[in-house]
Design a protein around this motif. Structure first.
Motif, PDB file in Angstrom:
ATOM      1  N   UNK A   1       0.795  -1.229   0.000  1.00 52.13           N
ATOM      2  CA  UNK A   1       0.000   0.000   0.000  1.00 52.13           C
ATOM      3  C   UNK A   1       0.823   1.272   0.000  1.00 52.13           C
ATOM      4  N   UNK A   2       2.060   1.224   0.442  1.00 52.46           N
ATOM      5  CA  UNK A   2       2.894   2.432   0.517  1.00 52.46           C
ATOM      6  C   UNK A   2       3.404   2.840  -0.853  1.00 52.46           C
ATOM      7  N   UNK A   3       3.409   4.169  -1.071  1.00 53.08           N
ATOM      8  CA  UNK A   3       3.921   4.704  -2.322  1.00 53.08           C
ATOM      9  C   UNK A   3       5.444   4.646  -2.331  1.00 53.08           C
ATOM     10  N   UNK A   4       6.062   5.020  -1.228  1.00 46.39           N
ATOM     11  CA  UNK A   4       7.522   5.003  -1.175  1.00 46.39           C
ATOM     12  C   UNK A   4       7.993   4.451   0.166  1.00 46.39           C
ATOM     13  N   UNK A   5       9.103   3.767   0.099  1.00 50.48           N
ATOM     14  CA  UNK A   5       9.749   3.209   1.288  1.00 50.48           C
ATOM     15  C   UNK A   5      11.231   3.511   1.188  1.00 50.48           C
ATOM     16  N   UNK A   6      11.936   3.274   2.265  1.00 42.24           N
ATOM     17  CA  UNK A   6      13.393   3.424   2.228  1.00 42.24           C
ATOM     18  C   UNK A   6      13.979   2.215   1.513  1.00 42.24           C
TER      19      UNK A   6
ATOM     20  N   UNK B   1      13.410  -5.494  -2.597  1.00 39.54           N
ATOM     21  CA  UNK B   1      14.381  -5.907  -1.574  1.00 39.54           C
ATOM     22  C   UNK B   1      13.665  -6.159  -0.253  1.00 39.54           C
ATOM     23  N   UNK B   2      12.723  -5.274   0.088  1.00 35.68           N
ATOM     24  CA  UNK B   2      11.978  -5.462   1.334  1.00 35.68           C
ATOM     25  C   UNK B   2      11.108  -6.718   1.281  1.00 35.68           C
ATOM     26  N   UNK B   3      10.557  -7.042   0.125  1.00 35.90           N
ATOM     27  CA  UNK B   3       9.765  -8.269   0.001  1.00 35.90           C
ATOM     28  C   UNK B   3      10.634  -9.481   0.316  1.00 35.90           C
ATOM     29  N   UNK B   4      11.835  -9.504  -0.228  1.00 34.06           N
ATOM     30  CA  UNK B   4      12.749 -10.623   0.034  1.00 34.06           C
ATOM     31  C   UNK B   4      13.121 -10.676   1.515  1.00 34.06           C
ATOM     32  N   UNK B   5      13.425  -9.521   2.101  1.00 34.17           N
ATOM     33  CA  UNK B   5      13.798  -9.482   3.526  1.00 34.17           C
ATOM     34  C   UNK B   5      12.648  -9.976   4.389  1.00 34.17           C
ATOM     35  N   UNK B   6      11.437  -9.503   4.102  1.00 32.77           N
ATOM     36  CA  UNK B   6      10.268  -9.888   4.909  1.00 32.77           C
ATOM     37  C   UNK B   6      10.013 -11.386   4.816  1.00 32.77           C
ATOM     38  N   UNK B   7      10.152 -11.961   3.633  1.00 28.03           N
ATOM     39  CA  UNK B   7       9.832 -13.378   3.447  1.00 28.03           C
ATOM     40  C   UNK B   7      10.960 -14.291   3.918  1.00 28.03           C
ATOM     41  N   UNK B   8      12.208 -13.935   3.606  1.00 27.66           N
ATOM     42  CA  UNK B   8      13.330 -14.842   3.873  1.00 27.66           C
ATOM     43  C   UNK B   8      13.787 -14.799   5.329  1.00 27.66           C
ATOM     44  N   UNK B   9      13.857 -13.620   5.896  1.00 29.26           N
ATOM     45  CA  UNK B   9      14.349 -13.500   7.275  1.00 29.26           C
ATOM     46  C   UNK B   9      13.147 -13.599   8.215  1.00 29.26           C
TER      47      UNK B   9
ATOM     48  N   UNK C   1      10.638  -1.067  11.426  1.00 24.02           N
ATOM     49  CA  UNK C   1      11.550  -0.130  12.092  1.00 24.02           C
ATOM     50  C   UNK C   1      12.322   0.712  11.083  1.00 24.02           C
ATOM     51  N   UNK C   2      12.878   0.089  10.049  1.00 25.97           N
ATOM     52  CA  UNK C   2      13.796   0.791   9.156  1.00 25.97           C
ATOM     53  C   UNK C   2      13.235   1.087   7.766  1.00 25.97           C
ATOM     54  N   UNK C   3      12.277   0.340   7.292  1.00 24.47           N
ATOM     55  CA  UNK C   3      11.857   0.441   5.905  1.00 24.47           C
ATOM     56  C   UNK C   3      10.811   1.485   5.600  1.00 24.47           C
ATOM     57  N   UNK C   4       9.941   1.747   6.559  1.00 24.43           N
ATOM     58  CA  UNK C   4       8.854   2.671   6.283  1.00 24.43           C
ATOM     59  C   UNK C   4       9.320   4.108   6.362  1.00 24.43           C
ATOM     60  N   UNK C   5       8.768   4.923   5.473  1.00 27.63           N
ATOM     61  CA  UNK C   5       9.036   6.358   5.521  1.00 27.63           C
ATOM     62  C   UNK C   5       8.222   6.942   6.677  1.00 27.63           C
ATOM     63  N   UNK C   6       8.606   8.113   7.116  1.00 30.08           N
ATOM     64  CA  UNK C   6       7.957   8.717   8.280  1.00 30.08           C
ATOM     65  C   UNK C   6       6.573   9.287   7.980  1.00 30.08           C
ATOM     66  N   UNK C   7       6.242   9.526   6.707  1.00 30.10           N
ATOM     67  CA  UNK C   7       4.935  10.113   6.391  1.00 30.10           C
ATOM     68  C   UNK C   7       3.825   9.103   6.681  1.00 30.10           C
ATOM     69  N   UNK C   8       2.668   9.613   7.005  1.00 27.65           N
ATOM     70  CA  UNK C   8       1.537   8.746   7.312  1.00 27.65           C
ATOM     71  C   UNK C   8       0.696   8.457   6.083  1.00 27.65           C
ATOM     72  N   UNK C   9       1.073   9.007   4.920  1.00 27.62           N
ATOM     73  CA  UNK C   9       0.312   8.779   3.698  1.00 27.62           C
ATOM     74  C   UNK C   9       0.681   7.452   3.076  1.00 27.62           C
ATOM     75  N   UNK C  10      -0.302   6.857   2.408  1.00 29.08           N
ATOM     76  CA  UNK C  10      -0.064   5.597   1.708  1.00 29.08           C
ATOM     77  C   UNK C  10       0.178   5.844   0.269  1.00 29.08           C
TER      78      UNK C  10
END
Length: 68
Positions: free
Chosen positions: A31-36, A41-49, A59-68
């Motif tokens: 749902x997010x428009x932009x991430x760090x 890469x985040x999909x792989x991290x979320x699934x594999x680790x 903690x690290x991937x989401x941007x600080x804005x509350x917009x999707x």
């Protein structure tokens, strides 16, 4: 056979938490428009680790804005 069921019952709460965290993290990432970083890469991290991947995303991937 009884020992196998005991092990399954022992790890069942951890498996449920893992699947719930993974599902919520992937849905939030979708749902997010932009991430760090890049989304793939985040999909792989979320699934594999397991367990730590979704936590790292929140903690690290989401941007600080509350917009999707």
């Amino acid at each position: 056979m009884n020992e196998v069921m005991d092990v399954i019952r022992l790890f069942l709460p951890l498996i449920v938490v893992q699947l719930l965290l993974m599902s919520v993290a992937l849905f939030d990432l979708y749902r997010r428009v932009s991430v760090r970083g890049q989304k793939w890469v985040w999909v792989i991290i979320i699934i594999v680790i397991n367990l730590l991947g979704p936590i790292a995303y929140f903690i690290f991937g989401r941007e600080k804005s509350s917009e999707y």
